[in-house]
Design a protein around this motif. Structure first.
Motif, short mmCIF file in Angstrom:
data_model
loop_
_atom_site.label_atom_id
_atom_site.label_comp_id
_atom_site.label_asym_id
_atom_site.label_seq_id
_atom_site.Cartn_x
_atom_site.Cartn_y
_atom_site.Cartn_z
N PHE A 212 0.92 -1.40 0.01
CA PHE A 212 -0.11 -0.06 0.15
C PHE A 212 0.96 1.19 0.05
O PHE A 212 2.18 1.28 0.51
CB PHE A 212 -0.94 0.03 1.31
CG PHE A 212 -1.82 -0.99 1.56
CD1 PHE A 212 -2.70 -1.33 0.22
CD2 PHE A 212 -2.04 -1.90 2.45
CE1 PHE A 212 -3.34 -2.50 0.36
CE2 PHE A 212 -2.71 -3.18 2.51
CZ PHE A 212 -3.66 -3.35 1.22
N SER A 213 0.37 2.30 -0.43
CA SER A 213 1.31 3.50 -0.70
C SER A 213 0.73 4.67 0.25
O SER A 213 1.68 5.56 0.30
CB SER A 213 1.31 4.04 -2.11
OG SER A 213 -0.04 4.30 -2.57
N TYR A 214 -0.42 4.67 0.71
CA TYR A 214 -0.98 5.78 1.74
C TYR A 214 -1.90 5.32 2.68
O TYR A 214 -2.67 4.39 2.21
CB TYR A 214 -1.22 6.98 0.90
CG TYR A 214 -2.54 6.74 0.18
CD1 TYR A 214 -3.68 7.34 0.52
CD2 TYR A 214 -2.65 6.00 -1.12
CE1 TYR A 214 -4.88 7.16 -0.32
CE2 TYR A 214 -3.70 5.87 -1.90
CZ TYR A 214 -4.90 6.54 -1.21
OH TYR A 214 -6.06 6.59 -2.09
N ASP A 215 -2.20 5.74 3.94
CA ASP A 215 -3.29 5.60 4.56
C ASP A 215 -3.64 6.90 5.39
O ASP A 215 -4.42 7.14 6.57
CB ASP A 215 -3.06 4.49 5.65
CG ASP A 215 -1.91 4.59 6.58
OD1 ASP A 215 -1.38 5.81 6.52
OD2 ASP A 215 -1.52 3.71 7.20
N SER A 216 -3.15 8.01 4.90
CA SER A 216 -3.40 9.39 5.44
C SER A 216 -3.38 10.21 4.33
O SER A 216 -2.40 10.13 3.61
CB SER A 216 -2.63 9.73 6.75
OG SER A 216 -3.02 8.82 7.67
N VAL A 217 -4.12 11.49 4.24
CA VAL A 217 -4.20 12.34 3.28
C VAL A 217 -4.53 13.79 3.80
O VAL A 217 -5.39 13.83 4.57
CB VAL A 217 -4.79 12.01 1.98
CG1 VAL A 217 -6.38 11.89 2.30
CG2 VAL A 217 -4.50 12.99 0.82
N MET A 218 -3.69 14.74 3.26
CA MET A 218 -4.50 16.26 3.57
C MET A 218 -4.45 16.97 2.11
O MET A 218 -3.39 16.78 1.28
CB MET A 218 -3.30 17.17 4.46
CG MET A 218 -3.14 16.34 5.79
SD MET A 218 -2.08 17.52 6.91
CE MET A 218 -2.82 18.94 6.86
N MET A 219 -5.50 17.74 2.04
CA MET A 219 -5.69 18.31 0.70
C MET A 219 -6.23 19.81 0.92
O MET A 219 -7.00 20.03 1.79
CB MET A 219 -6.63 17.46 -0.03
CG MET A 219 -7.07 17.81 -1.39
SD MET A 219 -8.38 16.75 -2.12
CE MET A 219 -7.48 15.28 -2.50
N GLN A 220 -5.82 20.51 -0.14
CA GLN A 220 -6.19 22.09 0.01
C GLN A 220 -6.37 22.22 -1.23
O GLN A 220 -5.58 22.19 -2.24
CB GLN A 220 -5.25 22.85 0.86
CG GLN A 220 -5.75 24.23 0.99
CD GLN A 220 -4.95 24.93 2.02
OE1 GLN A 220 -3.79 25.47 1.68
NE2 GLN A 220 -5.30 25.13 3.35
N TYR A 221 -7.43 23.23 -1.32
CA TYR A 221 -7.61 23.67 -2.96
C TYR A 221 -8.56 24.88 -3.05
O TYR A 221 -9.49 25.14 -2.04
CB TYR A 221 -8.28 22.77 -3.74
CG TYR A 221 -9.37 22.10 -3.48
CD1 TYR A 221 -10.71 22.67 -3.63
CD2 TYR A 221 -9.50 21.06 -2.60
CE1 TYR A 221 -12.02 22.27 -3.29
CE2 TYR A 221 -10.79 20.16 -1.98
CZ TYR A 221 -11.99 21.20 -2.44
OH TYR A 221 -13.18 20.46 -2.03
#
Length: 371
Positions: A212-221
């Motif tokens: 797996f490559s991720y299990d958390s994410v932060m995003m802004q737009y």
């Protein structure tokens, strides 16, 4: 007219769809289809419908007005294509597809055959979301300047809640659930101006046997409405689903777990008394919201009508709204453009996660032996 509806897939979520279709006065479930004959037969017996083990046989044998696809995402394109080319509208469980190209293909087929294509974004219809959207539509918040969503305590990548098929996704089970916070933020804050303006950071917070490559994410737009949206989603820990909406007239604090909405309408920073009132007003708002929710739950116990039931169950609410739109020829309650943005954002998250993984320094063979 009552919509004759079939469900493809006899797994975790199909029972919710079949129960809703049986209870909804606008629909009737006529069939369940799954390649697992034992599972299809069992679920069909439970819901008093016919079992099929092949989508082609289902479409040729039944006079369908609607098809619900509740299968692994890897099968969605093939199944939806067959249904829509047969003239049957489809409602597909999230994520609607794996890639934007796949979704574009389904949209093209939908338009060519003049049939409805829609995605399940059921938490758009949470009681708190409905209340917040009503306040926003009434102008209570004013112009939205910012939306902040914290969505923690989701599944780790290797938790097989939906089935082992999720392990084929870059983020595993975590990725399967990530459409929920994405479409919640898109619904309230608006769509991004363009995907080049979306800033994403990902993390892998634990070690897994699978790659797996991720299990958390932060995003802004920045949004097309002139605001700024931020989303934080993380696996594990204590679940918090908190949505803050900041407008030029007032703000909303939305708790998607307790289903409460608190309106902040005054400046509490002007004095110590006002700062104390801040706590009081928030507490009163939460108590009143909780009381209303408890009242709705208790009312549902004594009132088993469809109207009462759908008010609390988001899948039921969306299925009812989708059925209404189909019967009236109206726009679907979940715009396909929203689903397009969800899938595009998921693609960007995967890309960011892969870049993060590639940027990690490689261990030497000596380091690996020491570990």
């Amino acid at each position: 007219m009552v919509l004759r509806t079939a469900v493809v897939g006899a797994g975790v979520v199909s029972g919710t769809h079949l129960t809703a279709l049986r209870r909804c006065p606008k629909t009737t479930p006529v069939a369940v289809c799954d390649i697992d004959e034992e599972r299809a037969t069992k679920v069909a017996r439970e819901h008093n419908t016919t079992a099929y083990f092949d989508i082609d046989e289902l479409l040729s044998s039944e006079q369908l007005h609607w098809l619900h696809i509740c299968t692994p995402v890897q099968t969605h394109v093939t199944l939806a294509r067959k249904a829509m080319e047969s003239g049957v509208p489809v409602l597909i469980e999230k994520p609607i597809t794996e890639t934007s190209d796949e979704l574009d293909e389904l949209i093209e087929i939908s338009e060519e055959n003049d049939v409805v294509l829609s995605s399940v974004h059921n938490h758009v219809f949470d009681p708190a979301m409905r209340k917040a959207r009503k306040l926003i539509d009434e102008g209570v918040v004013g112009k939205i300047r910012g939306v902040d969503l914290t969505y923690t305590g989701t599944s780790f990548a290797d938790e097989p809640n939906r089935g082992s098929w999720t392990f084929e996704l870059s983020g595993g089970e975590f990725e399967e659930g990530i459409p929920h916070p994405l479409y919640i933020a898109l619904t309230i804050g608006g769509y991004p101006k363009n995907d080049d303006d979306i800033d994403i950071q990902t993390a892998l917070t634990k070690s897994y046997e699978q790659p797996f490559s991720y299990d958390s994410v932060m995003m802004q737009y920045p949004t097309v409405n002139g605001g700024l949206s931020s989303i934080r989603v993380s696996a594990g820990g204590v679940p918090q689903h908190q949505l803050s909406v900041h407008g030029d007239r007032s703000s909303l604090l939305i708790d998607l777990i307790s289903q409460t909405v608190v309106r902040i309408r005054r400046d509490y920073t002007t004095s110590s008394i006002n700062r104390a009132r801040n706590n009081l007003d928030r507490a009163v708002g939460r108590v009143m919201g909780t009381a209303n929710m408890v009242q709705d739950v208790l009312s549902n116990r004594f009132d088993s009508s469809w109207e009462s039931e759908k008010a609390l169950k988001t899948h039921f609410y969306q299925i009812d709204a989708e059925a209404n739109a189909l019967l009236r020829g109206d726009q679907q309650p979940v715009p396909i453009e929203q689903a397009q943005w969800v899938i595009r954002m998921m693609e960007l998250i995967r890309d960011a996660a892969n870049e993060t993984e590639q940027a990690k320094p490689q261990q030497s063979s000596t380091q690996q032996q020491q570990q």
